[in-house]
Design a protein around this motif. Structure first.
Motif, short mmCIF file in Angstrom:
data_model
loop_
_atom_site.label_atom_id
_atom_site.label_comp_id
_atom_site.label_asym_id
_atom_site.label_seq_id
_atom_site.Cartn_x
_atom_site.Cartn_y
_atom_site.Cartn_z
N UNK A 373 0.36 -23.83 37.33
CA UNK A 373 -0.97 -22.81 37.94
C UNK A 373 -1.29 -21.39 36.99
N UNK A 374 -2.83 -22.64 37.40
CA UNK A 374 -3.82 -21.59 36.02
C UNK A 374 -4.19 -20.61 36.36
N UNK A 375 -3.74 -19.53 36.32
CA UNK A 375 -3.77 -17.92 36.67
C UNK A 375 -4.64 -16.88 35.57
N UNK A 376 -5.14 -17.34 34.04
CA UNK A 376 -5.45 -16.74 33.43
C UNK A 376 -7.08 -16.89 33.82
N UNK A 377 -7.44 -15.33 33.94
CA UNK A 377 -9.29 -15.75 33.17
C UNK A 377 -9.73 -14.06 33.44
N UNK A 378 -10.80 -13.86 32.74
CA UNK A 378 -11.86 -12.74 32.93
C UNK A 378 -12.32 -12.11 34.08
#
Length: 651
Positions: A373-378
């Motif tokens: 689950x790719x939740x990393x973000x600015x």
């Protein structure tokens, strides 16, 4: 050396006085019993009975003192006397009464029955009266001091929870300030109307709230219903908001059976209570089946969305859960929480950035996650307007590198957390999230067509070359399913307007709006994450899932609600100030692009957007160029290249 003089404590002095009092009153109690038995005439008392009384009373009195002592009746703080002390007195009275009757009748003399009955009654009366009179006098004094300045409370809920709150406020603690008092109760059950709980009347249903506030000069309203649906709570809160009262509620975590409900458990009404929808009823068997026994990686696992993903994933018994985040404080917090709640969970917490290809590859190679689950973000819109290169590095390039590592190391499913700001984006952040969606579509297309070898390995430590061909994924070797889930704002998340408004209200205002007509879709964090997991479980690859965000909310109404919930008046106590739209901000967010269709799924809260067709080769070339410009920190050129890459970008 002289020994220090032992100082007699105040409670010891009180205990001594009580003991002397008990000696006198126990002796008096049984004398009065004889006196009553013989028509209140001392001269009529039989000499044999009087003689036996003198013989019995001293040892009996000493026995009573010993019982009182061992039951702790000389060590209690009597200003806080309660049912506990009363129970101890009842036990002591029963012990002394039975012992007295048995010993006297069996070994000394057969005294009149009334001697024992009246004697123990007087003994209990004298013991209770002295011990509880102190608290009674204190209550009277406090009532006189607080007369005219009471903080009158309206209690909503005449059930077990309400009764406990009422007794805690009126009889135990007297509220936080010592002058709080429940003066009326509201309950929707007509059978309770006109009846009393501890002297306080249940005056009617919720239609009587406004009447009660005016009649009883109510200052605070306590919602003390242990089990209440969000819709019922919203209706109650909306009525209460028409008053100027401060509103408090019992948290959902307290059930009536808990037995620990008190006024101290009450908390302020939150904006989630006002805007939150009824709980979503989801059949999560497919989610459980997908996660149980699997290795799950959550990038950005310390953030507001990422941490909630970790919480919900943990309860489905994964084989291993990996938290990956660049910010160690957030990662540490969720690590401690999960270790406490799920001690059997195999939890790994790693620090690193998705921008670091070597680090992200190492994580996938070492742990071989089945699901990512790719939740990393600015995601802060104004900040990304000022730092577009960082938005590209973290959001676009970071997503590409993570997606590539997932494909290379055999991850079964890759779920991108996207945003409604990716629809017809007017800001850099939204445009980079649209690029992330395009990356997902590109990877899915290449894997489906066995063209994995056409996907370059983007690296940043040597911009002019790719990694060696040996590090590339061979054609036909990938099987990862790529999906994206798009939703709007979540209440209370990092970057949400809600924390900002709370801070501004706490500071006395003003509350700043960018525009009075601006609207946003809102969803609670647990609700959004449960739908993300559901969509991810039902994905077959390549979809962009769109979550139903409910009805849009005007930010002006949100600000007014939050000010009122703080017990203040909008535009009177707290100014609402319009400061103008920020760079890249639009009045409303769209859930779909006009070119996209919308297909229903089995769950009416989850839809699938038909993806826009684009040239994958051209997109990859543009992405290469974007990365090169971003790492050269060419801000204006990056924004221009974003426009070329995302045709719907209107920034």
């Amino acid at each position: 050396m002289d020994k220090p003089i032992m100082k007699i404590q105040h409670w010891q002095k009180v205990a001594t006085v009580l003991a002397v009092y008990d000696v006198f009153t126990v002796a008096l109690s049984y004398f009065l019993a004889l006196w009553l038995r013989f028509d209140c005439q001392f001269s009529h008392i039989d000499e044999q009975y009087l003689h036996k009384y003198y013989q019995i009373i001293i040892p009996y009195t000493l026995f009573v003192l010993a019982v009182y002592y061992f039951l702790g009746l000389y060590r209690s703080i009597w200003r806080f006397a309660s049912f506990y002390e009363l129970k101890k007195l009842v036990i002591a009275t029963a012990i002394t009464f039975i012992s007295n009757v048995v010993v006297v009748i069996a070994f000394i003399y057969r005294m009149p029955i009334s001697y024992f009955v009246f004697g123990i009654a007087f003994q209990f009366f004298f013991a209770v009266s002295i011990r509880f009179s102190y608290r009674f006098i204190l209550l009277l004094r406090e009532n006189r001091e607080n007369h005219g300045t009471e903080n009158n409370v309206l209690l909503i809920g005449a059930g077990s929870a309400g009764r406990m709150i009422l007794r805690d406020v009126n009889f135990v603690n007297g509220g936080a300030n010592g002058n709080t008092k429940v003066v009326a109760i509201i309950d929707d059950n007509p059978n309770k109307w006109g009846r009393y709980i501890d002297g306080v009347e249940v005056i009617g249903g919720r239609d009587k709230i406004l009447f009660a506030v005016e009649k009883y000069e109510i200052k605070e309203i306590y919602i003390a219903i242990a089990n209440i649906t969000p819709s019922d709570k919203r209706n109650l809160i909306n009525i209460c908001k028409e008053t100027n009262c401060r509103i408090k509620q019992l948290p959902n975590m307290y059930a009536e059976k808990a037995g620990i409900i008190s006024a101290g458990n009450l908390q302020n009404i939150t904006i989630e209570d006002v805007l939150g929808r009824d709980p979503i009823s989801l059949h999560q068997e497919d989610v459980a089946a997908q996660i149980k026994g699997k290795v799950v990686l959550v990038t950005g696992g310390g953030g507001s969305i990422g941490s909630e993903l970790c919480r919900q994933i943990a309860k489905y018994e994964p084989k291993q859960l990996i938290i990956f985040d660049v910010y160690e404080n957030n990662a540490y917090d969720i690590q401690l929480e999960l270790k406490r709640r799920y001690p059997e969970l195999d939890l790994v917490t790693l620090i690193g950035s998705v921008r670091d290809a070597r680090r992200i590859n190492s994580v996938f190679e070492t742990y071989r996650p089945n699901i990512c689950y790719h939740a990393a973000a600015h995601k802060h819109v104004p900040l990304m307007e000022d730092s577009p290169c960082e938005a590209i590095k973290n959001n676009a390039v970071g997503t590409y590198k993570t997606a590539y590592a997932a494909m290379k190391y055999g991850c079964d499913r890759f779920v991108l957390i996207s945003t409604d700001k990716a629809v017809n984006p007017t800001n850099v952040m939204g445009a980079t999230k649209r690029i992330c969606e395009m990356i997902i579509q590109t990877f899915d297309n290449m894997v489906r067509n066995n063209q994995e070898d056409k996907l370059p390995v983007l690296i940043t430590h040597q911009l002019d070359i790719d990694m060696e061909d040996a590090d590339k994924v061979a054609a036909g070797s990938g099987h990862t399913e790529y999906v994206a889930v798009r939703f709007g704002n979540v209440l209370g998340s990092n970057g949400s307007v809600v924390p900002l408004f709370k801070k501004q209200i706490a500071e006395g205002g003003p509350v700043t709006l960018t525009h009075r007509d601006i609207i946003r879709y809102f969803m609670t964090i647990p609700e959004a994450v449960s739908l993300v997991l559901k969509a991810g479980a039902n994905a077959s690859g390549g979809e962009i899932f769109v979550l139903d965000m409910g009805e849009p909310v005007k930010i002006l109404d949100l600000a007014r609600n939050m000010i009122e919930l703080a017990g203040l008046r909008p535009d009177i106590d707290i100014e609402i100030k319009e400061i103008g739209l920020r760079p890249g901000e639009k009045l409303y967010e769209e859930k779909l692009m006009s070119e996209e269709g919308l297909k229903e799924t089995e769950n009416h809260l989850i839809h699938v957007a038909e993806p826009i067709k684009f040239d994958s080769d051209m997109f990859i070339n543009n992405l290469r160029a974007l990365m090169a410009l971003a790492y050269s920190n060419e801000g204006p050129e990056v924004v221009q290249k974003i426009r070329e890459t995302v045709p719907t970008f209107r920034g």
